[in-house]
Design a protein around this motif. Structure first.
Motif, PDB file in Angstrom:
ATOM      1  N   ALA A   1       0.826  -1.211   0.000  1.00  0.00           N
ATOM      2  CA  ALA A   1       0.000   0.000   0.000  1.00  0.00           C
ATOM      3  C   ALA A   1       0.859   1.260   0.000  1.00  0.00           C
ATOM      4  CB  ALA A   1      -0.939  -0.003   1.214  1.00  0.00           C
ATOM      5  N   ALA A   2       2.026   1.198   0.648  1.00  0.00           N
ATOM      6  CA  ALA A   2       2.891   2.382   0.728  1.00  0.00           C
ATOM      7  C   ALA A   2       3.402   2.813  -0.642  1.00  0.00           C
ATOM      8  CB  ALA A   2       4.069   2.102   1.659  1.00  0.00           C
ATOM      9  N   ALA A   3       3.327   1.920  -1.631  1.00  0.00           N
ATOM     10  CA  ALA A   3       3.833   2.257  -2.962  1.00  0.00           C
ATOM     11  C   ALA A   3       2.734   2.730  -3.909  1.00  0.00           C
ATOM     12  CB  ALA A   3       4.533   1.041  -3.570  1.00  0.00           C
ATOM     13  N   LEU A   4       1.486   2.698  -3.467  1.00  0.00           N
ATOM     14  CA  LEU A   4       0.367   2.988  -4.385  1.00  0.00           C
ATOM     15  C   LEU A   4      -0.318   4.313  -4.057  1.00  0.00           C
ATOM     16  CD1 LEU A   4      -1.507   1.972  -6.694  1.00  0.00           C
ATOM     17  CD2 LEU A   4      -2.969   0.999  -4.905  1.00  0.00           C
ATOM     18  N   THR A   5      -0.511   5.125  -5.080  1.00  0.00           N
ATOM     19  CA  THR A   5      -1.292   6.363  -4.956  1.00  0.00           C
ATOM     20  C   THR A   5      -2.512   6.277  -5.866  1.00  0.00           C
ATOM     21  OG1 THR A   5       0.740   7.623  -4.569  1.00  0.00           O
ATOM     22  CG2 THR A   5      -1.210   8.882  -5.195  1.00  0.00           C
ATOM     23  N   LEU A   6      -3.635   6.763  -5.354  1.00  0.00           N
ATOM     24  CA  LEU A   6      -4.839   6.882  -6.186  1.00  0.00           C
ATOM     25  C   LEU A   6      -5.062   8.357  -6.512  1.00  0.00           C
ATOM     26  CD1 LEU A   6      -6.632   4.464  -7.043  1.00  0.00           C
ATOM     27  CD2 LEU A   6      -5.219   3.990  -5.037  1.00  0.00           C
ATOM     28  N   HIS A   7      -5.342   8.604  -7.771  1.00  0.00           N
ATOM     29  CA  HIS A   7      -5.528   9.979  -8.254  1.00  0.00           C
ATOM     30  C   HIS A   7      -6.925  10.055  -8.883  1.00  0.00           C
ATOM     31  CE1 HIS A   7      -3.977  13.731 -10.333  1.00  0.00           C
ATOM     32  NE2 HIS A   7      -4.953  13.409 -11.169  1.00  0.00           N
ATOM     33  N   PHE A   8      -7.847  10.678  -8.137  1.00  0.00           N
ATOM     34  CA  PHE A   8      -9.227  10.756  -8.629  1.00  0.00           C
ATOM     35  C   PHE A   8      -9.589  12.184  -9.024  1.00  0.00           C
ATOM     36  CE2 PHE A   8      -9.733   7.005  -5.682  1.00  0.00           C
ATOM     37  CZ  PHE A   8      -9.952   6.077  -6.684  1.00  0.00           C
ATOM     38  N   HIS A   9     -10.394  12.288 -10.049  1.00  0.00           N
ATOM     39  CA  HIS A   9     -11.020  13.566 -10.391  1.00  0.00           C
ATOM     40  C   HIS A   9     -12.495  13.478 -10.021  1.00  0.00           C
ATOM     41  CE1 HIS A   9      -7.993  15.893 -12.916  1.00  0.00           C
ATOM     42  NE2 HIS A   9      -7.332  14.856 -12.452  1.00  0.00           N
ATOM     43  N   ASN A  10     -13.058  14.644  -9.697  1.00  0.00           N
ATOM     44  CA  ASN A  10     -14.446  14.679  -9.244  1.00  0.00           C
ATOM     45  C   ASN A  10     -15.406  15.060 -10.373  1.00  0.00           C
ATOM     46  OD1 ASN A  10     -16.309  14.352  -7.143  1.00  0.00           O
ATOM     47  ND2 ASN A  10     -16.425  16.562  -6.812  1.00  0.00           N
ATOM     48  N   THR A  11     -15.003  14.775 -11.595  1.00  0.00           N
ATOM     49  CA  THR A  11     -15.742  15.219 -12.791  1.00  0.00           C
ATOM     50  C   THR A  11     -17.221  14.863 -12.761  1.00  0.00           C
ATOM     51  OG1 THR A  11     -13.665  14.605 -13.876  1.00  0.00           O
ATOM     52  CG2 THR A  11     -15.477  15.307 -15.298  1.00  0.00           C
ATOM     53  N   ARG A  12     -17.534  13.694 -12.230  1.00  0.00           N
ATOM     54  CA  ARG A  12     -18.936  13.249 -12.177  1.00  0.00           C
ATOM     55  C   ARG A  12     -19.425  13.088 -10.730  1.00  0.00           C
ATOM     56  NH1 ARG A  12     -16.416  11.567 -16.669  1.00  0.00           N
ATOM     57  NH2 ARG A  12     -17.530  11.868 -18.639  1.00  0.00           N
ATOM     58  N   GLY A  13     -18.738  13.793  -9.817  1.00  0.00           N
ATOM     59  CA  GLY A  13     -19.215  13.861  -8.429  1.00  0.00           C
ATOM     60  C   GLY A  13     -18.868  12.675  -7.554  1.00  0.00           C
ATOM     61  N   LEU A  14     -18.026  11.757  -8.062  1.00  0.00           N
ATOM     62  CA  LEU A  14     -17.766  10.518  -7.316  1.00  0.00           C
ATOM     63  C   LEU A  14     -16.399  10.481  -6.644  1.00  0.00           C
ATOM     64  CD1 LEU A  14     -19.466   8.000  -9.738  1.00  0.00           C
ATOM     65  CD2 LEU A  14     -20.170   8.650  -7.434  1.00  0.00           C
ATOM     66  N   GLY A  15     -15.688  11.609  -6.652  1.00  0.00           N
ATOM     67  CA  GLY A  15     -14.310  11.604  -6.164  1.00  0.00           C
ATOM     68  C   GLY A  15     -14.162  11.076  -4.748  1.00  0.00           C
ATOM     69  N   LEU A  16     -14.919  11.614  -3.803  1.00  0.00           N
ATOM     70  CA  LEU A  16     -14.736  11.208  -2.407  1.00  0.00           C
ATOM     71  C   LEU A  16     -15.280   9.803  -2.162  1.00  0.00           C
ATOM     72  CD1 LEU A  16     -15.358  14.562  -0.497  1.00  0.00           C
ATOM     73  CD2 LEU A  16     -13.203  13.548  -1.252  1.00  0.00           C
ATOM     74  N   ALA A  17     -16.347   9.436  -2.839  1.00  0.00           N
ATOM     75  CA  ALA A  17     -16.857   8.058  -2.737  1.00  0.00           C
ATOM     76  C   ALA A  17     -15.791   7.079  -3.232  1.00  0.00           C
ATOM     77  CB  ALA A  17     -18.153   7.913  -3.536  1.00  0.00           C
ATOM     78  N   ASN A  18     -15.069   7.451  -4.281  1.00  0.00           N
ATOM     79  CA  ASN A  18     -14.004   6.584  -4.795  1.00  0.00           C
ATOM     80  C   ASN A  18     -12.834   6.492  -3.816  1.00  0.00           C
ATOM     81  OD1 ASN A  18     -15.308   5.847  -7.175  1.00  0.00           O
ATOM     82  ND2 ASN A  18     -14.550   7.629  -8.296  1.00  0.00           N
ATOM     83  N   VAL A  19     -12.512   7.595  -3.156  1.00  0.00           N
ATOM     84  CA  VAL A  19     -11.453   7.549  -2.135  1.00  0.00           C
ATOM     85  C   VAL A  19     -11.812   6.536  -1.064  1.00  0.00           C
ATOM     86  CG1 VAL A  19     -10.361   8.822  -0.244  1.00  0.00           C
ATOM     87  CG2 VAL A  19     -10.630   9.919  -2.475  1.00  0.00           C
ATOM     88  N   LEU A  20     -13.041   6.609  -0.557  1.00  0.00           N
ATOM     89  CA  LEU A  20     -13.443   5.682   0.513  1.00  0.00           C
ATOM     90  C   LEU A  20     -13.409   4.240   0.038  1.00  0.00           C
ATOM     91  CD1 LEU A  20     -16.396   7.249   2.501  1.00  0.00           C
ATOM     92  CD2 LEU A  20     -14.012   6.978   3.180  1.00  0.00           C
ATOM     93  N   ALA A  21     -13.854   4.023  -1.202  1.00  0.00           N
ATOM     94  CA  ALA A  21     -13.844   2.653  -1.743  1.00  0.00           C
ATOM     95  C   ALA A  21     -12.412   2.119  -1.790  1.00  0.00           C
ATOM     96  CB  ALA A  21     -14.474   2.636  -3.133  1.00  0.00           C
ATOM     97  N   ALA A  22     -11.479   2.937  -2.236  1.00  0.00           N
ATOM     98  CA  ALA A  22     -10.075   2.514  -2.327  1.00  0.00           C
ATOM     99  C   ALA A  22      -9.478   2.315  -0.939  1.00  0.00           C
ATOM    100  CB  ALA A  22      -9.265   3.545  -3.114  1.00  0.00           C
ATOM    101  N   TYR A  23      -9.817   3.233  -0.030  1.00  0.00           N
ATOM    102  CA  TYR A  23      -9.310   3.131   1.348  1.00  0.00           C
ATOM    103  C   TYR A  23      -9.800   1.830   1.991  1.00  0.00           C
ATOM    104  CZ  TYR A  23      -8.325   4.504   6.198  1.00  0.00           C
ATOM    105  OH  TYR A  23      -7.868   4.544   7.496  1.00  0.00           O
ATOM    106  N   GLU A  24     -11.054   1.503   1.728  1.00  0.00           N
ATOM    107  CA  GLU A  24     -11.647   0.307   2.343  1.00  0.00           C
ATOM    108  C   GLU A  24     -10.965  -0.984   1.905  1.00  0.00           C
ATOM    109  OE1 GLU A  24     -16.014   2.328   3.004  1.00  0.00           O
ATOM    110  OE2 GLU A  24     -15.830   0.740   1.518  1.00  0.00           O
TER     111      GLU A  24
END
Lengths: 317, 317
Positions: B207-230
């Protein structure tokens, strides 16, 4: 796009469209009765089973919705669509029944301060008014729903005790009100709070009786929907274009946006029964109707499947 | 507010601030070098451990960031902060090392069409350029990260095969590149897709080597962060004010907004180490710097704890 995501079957997520009521109520521009009716009639063709079509509050309090009677009397009733009216008191309930509303939505805030600011009465007075309405409606066949506003936080009081919210839910149910809405009136909920409170409330009533009403004020609207859905909630309010701001957060986003929500569900394979192209066409008409941009994002970004033409120079690389 | 939510302990979520690079690169207004440096120096005091501070691309391709050399040479280096530079080729890597970048971020799209449109070369040519950079950097102590752009969808090609994304991750790692970013370049990801792909990638690297880069273009940015975090992801890109739109979605939101993300984490009890009041002060200065409103919502709405004064009339009810 969805096919690849459809390796599990999801329960239907029911979207209750609230733009004609919660969306329009704070609009400074007067929307003509005929335009409200056209909007509702168009929404009725999009696949919704529930539309909050207007309110029967004092025209002085909410001038934007002063034509609730005419709207309810003139909209086209589509079979399978429940047309909901917000009512604050017995007089509103009388008007709503005369105008043939299918369901009444009553609202009280969990926060005393917010209820006084919003309804201009104490919570105790609100509950007495609810009691009058319940008795008036009895036997009419009209459905009843009651909303716990500020259920996830209050702009005046801050944190709201969860036991108090659960207690209000119990009170509503004991009064004979079947449908319950938990409303995050000013967008203060977070997914962890949502999971915990919704799970608690779903120990007391069936999912079919519970609606979640989220605002996207702090960008967490859709994350909160997923959190609630994951613990069993199945019915959600949303407004076309994300209409309906919060008077305490000027410039911030309003209700969660219907087309953004339906797009999320479509992409994840969660069925809603709502037709996204119809929503997008309607949403793209809102700026002309209201005279300003709206917060919804999908209408600007398009769907994932709306791919762009490949630029000329790319073909030469 | 958080105390009540803190009944479980969460891992730290690492926020990499990218506003100086991904945020500013499409801004039409020229931001003076001195203002860029002031922004980065202020961000360095907010508690970030990683800041993408600029890029070393052709000044013709990205004129807004043509002063990368001066920026990197003049920013104040805070101990414990890694200053990352985006580089497209060997020449960029030479400039970045001369300007004392701590880490280089290389970018290739999973989509051939998008890579040709964005980098003006095929994926094969991009990988050859990466190889030159890896060999050049070897032994310098400078860290390497490589981004899989359009990892969750392409605006030209639509759906991107997940095996292809995983294959590129393997290729990067085999080339000796330690850090990997999966980028949802145009905001096409959904939480279900994110959970599935991130879980697959985390079988191959820590996990320490992986970064997620989300855009909020369709309003899902923070939901995607939580999904990845989970599913175990711990590092996320975000931009102050939600800067950095997408050229294919005019008017739509940009990167996920740093202060909206940190607020979500604060409210949920997920530690980030980033100071929200500092972010809010910086974000509220962006409209004056850039000449336009920015998409971030918390700067408009305020935090949950920023309660409002009770209106006079309420005290009389």
């Amino acid at each position: 796009m969805n096919a690849a995501n459809n390796d599990a079957q999801f329960d239907k997520l029911i979207v209750q469209e609230v733009s004609p009521r919660d969306g329009l109520q704070i609009e400074p521009t007067w929307v003509e009765t005929v335009d409200k009716i056209e909007l509702i009639d168009s929404l009725s063709t999009a696949g919704f089973t529930r539309i909050e079509a207007g309110s029967f509050v004092s025209p002085k309090a909410i001038p934007a919705l002063r034509d609730g009677d005419a709207v309810f009397q003139q909209i086209e009733r589509h079979p399978g669509v429940i047309y909901v009216a917000l009512v604050p008191n017995l007089k509103g309930a009388e008007r709503a029944l005369a105008a043939r509303a299918d369901e009444l939505n009553l609202v009280m805030s969990a926060s005393q301060t917010h209820n006084r600011a919003n309804m201009r009465m104490s919570c105790e007075s609100s509950l007495m008014a609810f009691d009058d309405i319940v008795r008036y409606v009895q036997g009419s066949g009209v459905l009843l729903n009651a909303t716990v506003a500020t259920a996830f936080g209050c702009p005046f009081e801050g944190r709201i005790d969860e036991d108090r919210v659960v207690g209000i839910v119990d009170t509503y149910r004991e009064m004979g009100i079947e449908g319950i809405t938990l409303a995050d009136t000013t967008g203060m909920a977070n997914p962890r709070h949502v999971r915990r409170l919704v799970a608690r409330v779903l120990e007391r009533l069936p999912a079919a009786a519970l609606t979640l009403h989220f605002h996207n004020t702090r960008g967490l609207g859709l994350a909160n929907v997923l959190a609630a859905y994951e613990v069993g909630a199945r019915r959600f309010d949303a407004a076309l274009g994300g209409l309906g701001g919060c008077p305490f957060a000027p410039g911030a986003s309003g209700n969660i946006c219907t087309e953004d929500l339906v797009n999320m569900c479509d992409e994840m394979g969660i069925p809603t029964g709502v037709d996204l192209p119809t929503l997008l066409a309607l949403s793209r008409g809102l700026p002309a109707l209201l005279g300003h941009d709206v917060p919804g994002q999908l209408a600007k970004a398009g769907r994932n499947c709306d791919v762009h033409p490949v630029p000329e120079y790319v073909l030469q690389i």
